[in-house]
Design an enzyme around this catalytic site. Structure first.
Site, PDB file in Angstrom:
ATOM      1  N   HIS A 168       4.101   4.380  12.632  1.00 47.10           N
ATOM      2  CA  HIS A 168       4.402   4.328  11.196  1.00 47.10           C
ATOM      3  C   HIS A 168       5.493   5.352  10.951  1.00 47.10           C
ATOM      4  CE1 HIS A 168       3.260   3.937   6.844  1.00 47.10           C
ATOM      5  NE2 HIS A 168       3.862   5.106   6.812  1.00 47.10           N
TER       6      HIS A 168
ATOM      7  N   HIS B  32       9.056   6.954   8.942  1.00 46.37           N
ATOM      8  CA  HIS B  32       9.779   7.103   7.681  1.00 46.37           C
ATOM      9  C   HIS B  32      11.253   7.345   7.969  1.00 46.37           C
ATOM     10  CE1 HIS B  32       6.303   8.043   4.640  1.00 46.37           C
ATOM     11  NE2 HIS B  32       6.089   6.951   5.343  1.00 46.37           N
TER      12      HIS B  32
ATOM     13  N   ARG C  95       0.839  -1.203   0.000  1.00 43.16           N
ATOM     14  CA  ARG C  95       0.000   0.000   0.000  1.00 43.16           C
ATOM     15  C   ARG C  95       0.878   1.259   0.000  1.00 43.16           C
ATOM     16  NH1 ARG C  95      -0.617   4.748   2.318  1.00 43.16           N
ATOM     17  NH2 ARG C  95      -0.154   3.807   4.314  1.00 43.16           N
ATOM     18  N   ASP C  96       1.548   1.545   1.091  1.00 44.69           N
ATOM     19  CA  ASP C  96       2.342   2.770   1.175  1.00 44.69           C
ATOM     20  C   ASP C  96       3.504   2.760   0.188  1.00 44.69           C
ATOM     21  OD1 ASP C  96       3.716   4.715   3.993  1.00 44.69           O
ATOM     22  OD2 ASP C  96       2.933   5.304   2.048  1.00 44.69           O
TER      23      ASP C  96
ATOM     24  N   ASN D  31       9.497   4.698   3.554  1.00 39.33           N
ATOM     25  CA  ASN D  31       9.183   3.964   4.773  1.00 39.33           C
ATOM     26  C   ASN D  31      10.454   3.337   5.320  1.00 39.33           C
ATOM     27  OD1 ASN D  31       6.154   3.812   5.125  1.00 39.33           O
ATOM     28  ND2 ASN D  31       6.354   3.199   2.986  1.00 39.33           N
TER      29      ASN D  31
ATOM     30  N   CYS E 194       4.903   9.937   0.912  1.00 42.43           N
ATOM     31  CA  CYS E 194       3.607  10.608   0.820  1.00 42.43           C
ATOM     32  C   CYS E 194       3.589  11.489  -0.418  1.00 42.43           C
ATOM     33  CB  CYS E 194       3.348  11.438   2.069  1.00 42.43           C
ATOM     34  SG  CYS E 194       1.793  12.379   1.987  1.00 42.43           S
TER      35      CYS E 194
END
Lengths: 311, 311
Positions: free
Chosen positions: B210, B212, B13-14, B252, B243
């Protein structure tokens, strides 16, 4: 009152010794001046090894002399043995560090000395320091390398590291440093070993960690060390460096990312990040094509960073 | 008894939403199977956003259905709003997460809702969850994004994050997660904010970070979170992701390096690193030429790692 941390900039020694290209002496001097302008107050500027072994370090005596003339800079040199130490003393280094490998196999392979022979060498160096004229007596530190593991031996026994730290102090070293030569360290191990060594030899005799970012754990290991009272961290602009005798070990932690983390946390390093990025540019120009690591220079500082600095 | 940490694998997903290339549905399924074989037990497999906005996520319903059939896997989907949540409920996701930006400017720019509108949306989703048939009721989490700072607003007020965490729970979310969307977080800030939010809403309602690695602080921030009781960390194979609406935010934290650090520390992730490296290869083959990050796969595991595992 903020916590204060000293960055010991080792790019000119640990960085340069790991790359084959030779940085011109004038470029090294430029890097030193730029680093000091950025607020760096300690630099490991070279290594007194035979230039036949490390031609990158051939100009160390000249660099030490130059650096001694730069105000506000503690000048550090690496020495592999007594002979190198004598040269460092003669050159007027403020501090000198001898790598003492906790893996005996690595020690023998690297400098052809087992642990007993290294302790004897440390003793001889301590005596040379004591015998040198006042005002020309370097602060003598033993760098306990492969302290967190060895590519040849594998895991290194933690009690053994403590014992050899004690033996180094008994032989006359003023302090020790723990070095993660191979990038094997993890934060739990860093906490444990720093705590154990400080308990054994006195908290004031272990102040420094030399960490590598081989597996990306460098700054997590810094955090662990900081928690345990470490107040000096070796780092390299652009993450240059590694150990030529521990295959696969690459990359000192990156000074730029380290300073960003510490300053963001409200820790006072005395270093101006924007000026530090300028030093990186000088390295890049002096070593065209040489890979430089680190994320902060490319990502830039967070919006509002300078204004929102936590103090 | 070892500390247990769950890795929530978010590459599908990310990771994928931040690259323009579209990974074929069959390759996603292969990645899921390989990840579960490696011991991954939670994966964020897609996002219920309109495929016109994110074509990379067009197959999310099919992927959720497939993943539900894989034994031992908690299937997570991201939803931007009530409509997406209804799709997630219908598809049978086990967990769903809505990003709620702590920077109101970013919230408006990203999803055209201010904070009040987002709280209302969260309330509507919670009601939809409660109204759904038992056995098809996803665990509803609110992801507090830009919690550590925003590229548009700069620093984000920590009290505001606490208040909005409380409001999210009051509106019906089961738990919240803190997301460092922009890679601004530092370890001291992570400790403070995790502690403050846990104190406000209950320790059991904040379990996940979450993070980064935009400026290299990812794993140091993990360590800080671990110290404060965080037991789930989002991460991405090869560090894919960022993002699209927060310019400059990239990467990430890397699952491989994260799992290495945790396992080396004696923390039980349930993941087999060698098998995890195999998952990376599948990603590399499915996305030829796409940069993958992380150090551990190239550096390899330390000598003796598997035998000397601290438990």
């Amino acid at each position: 009152m903020s916590t204060q941390v000293r960055i010991s900039e080792v790019s000119l020694r640990d960085g340069l010794q790991s790359i084959s290209r030779i940085m011109p002496t004038e470029a090294k001097k430029e890097c030193i001046l730029a680093a000091v302008r950025a607020g760096v107050c300690e630099m490991e500027v070279g290594s007194f090894v035979p230039s036949s072994l490390l031609p990158q370090m051939a100009d160390t005596a000249e660099i030490v002399e130059f650096a001694r003339g730069v105000e506000g800079l503690e000048v550090v040199a690496l020495v592999p043995n007594l002979k190198g130490a004598q040269r460092a003393i003669a050159a007027g280094a403020h501090r000198m560090s001898i790598p003492f490998s906790m893996s005996e196999t690595h020690s023998v392979r690297n400098v052809r000395k087992d642990h007993a022979a290294m302790i004897a060498e440390i003793g001889a160096i301590a005596q040379a320091v004591a015998a040198s004229p006042e005002g020309q007596r370097p602060h003598f530190e033993v760098g306990l390398s492969t302290a967190f593991g060895c590519t040849i031996e594998g895991p290194v026994n933690e009690d053994q590291v403590v014992r050899l730290a004690e033996a180094s102090i008994e032989a006359g070293a003023v302090e020790v440093c723990l070095s993660d030569t191979t990038g094997y360290a993890n934060p739990a191990q860093v906490r444990r070993l720093v705590r154990a060594v400080k308990a054994a030899i006195g908290s004031d005799r272990l102040n420094t960690l030399h960490l590598h970012n081989t597996r990306g754990l460098g700054l997590a290991n810094v955090l662990a060390g900081l928690d345990e009272g470490i107040r000096t961290f070796d780092a390299s602009i652009g993450g240059l460096g590694g150990c030529p005798f521990a295959p696969g070990a690459s990359g000192n932690i990156v000074t730029e990312d380290l300073v960003f983390m510490l300053e963001a946390m409200g820790v006072d390093t005395g270093i101006d990040l924007e000026r530090l990025f300028e030093v990186r540019k000088i390295f890049a120009e002096a070593l065209p094509g040489e890979p430089l690591y680190g994320f902060t220079p490319d990502a830039g500082l967070p919006l509002g960073f300078n204004n929102s600095r936590e103090k």
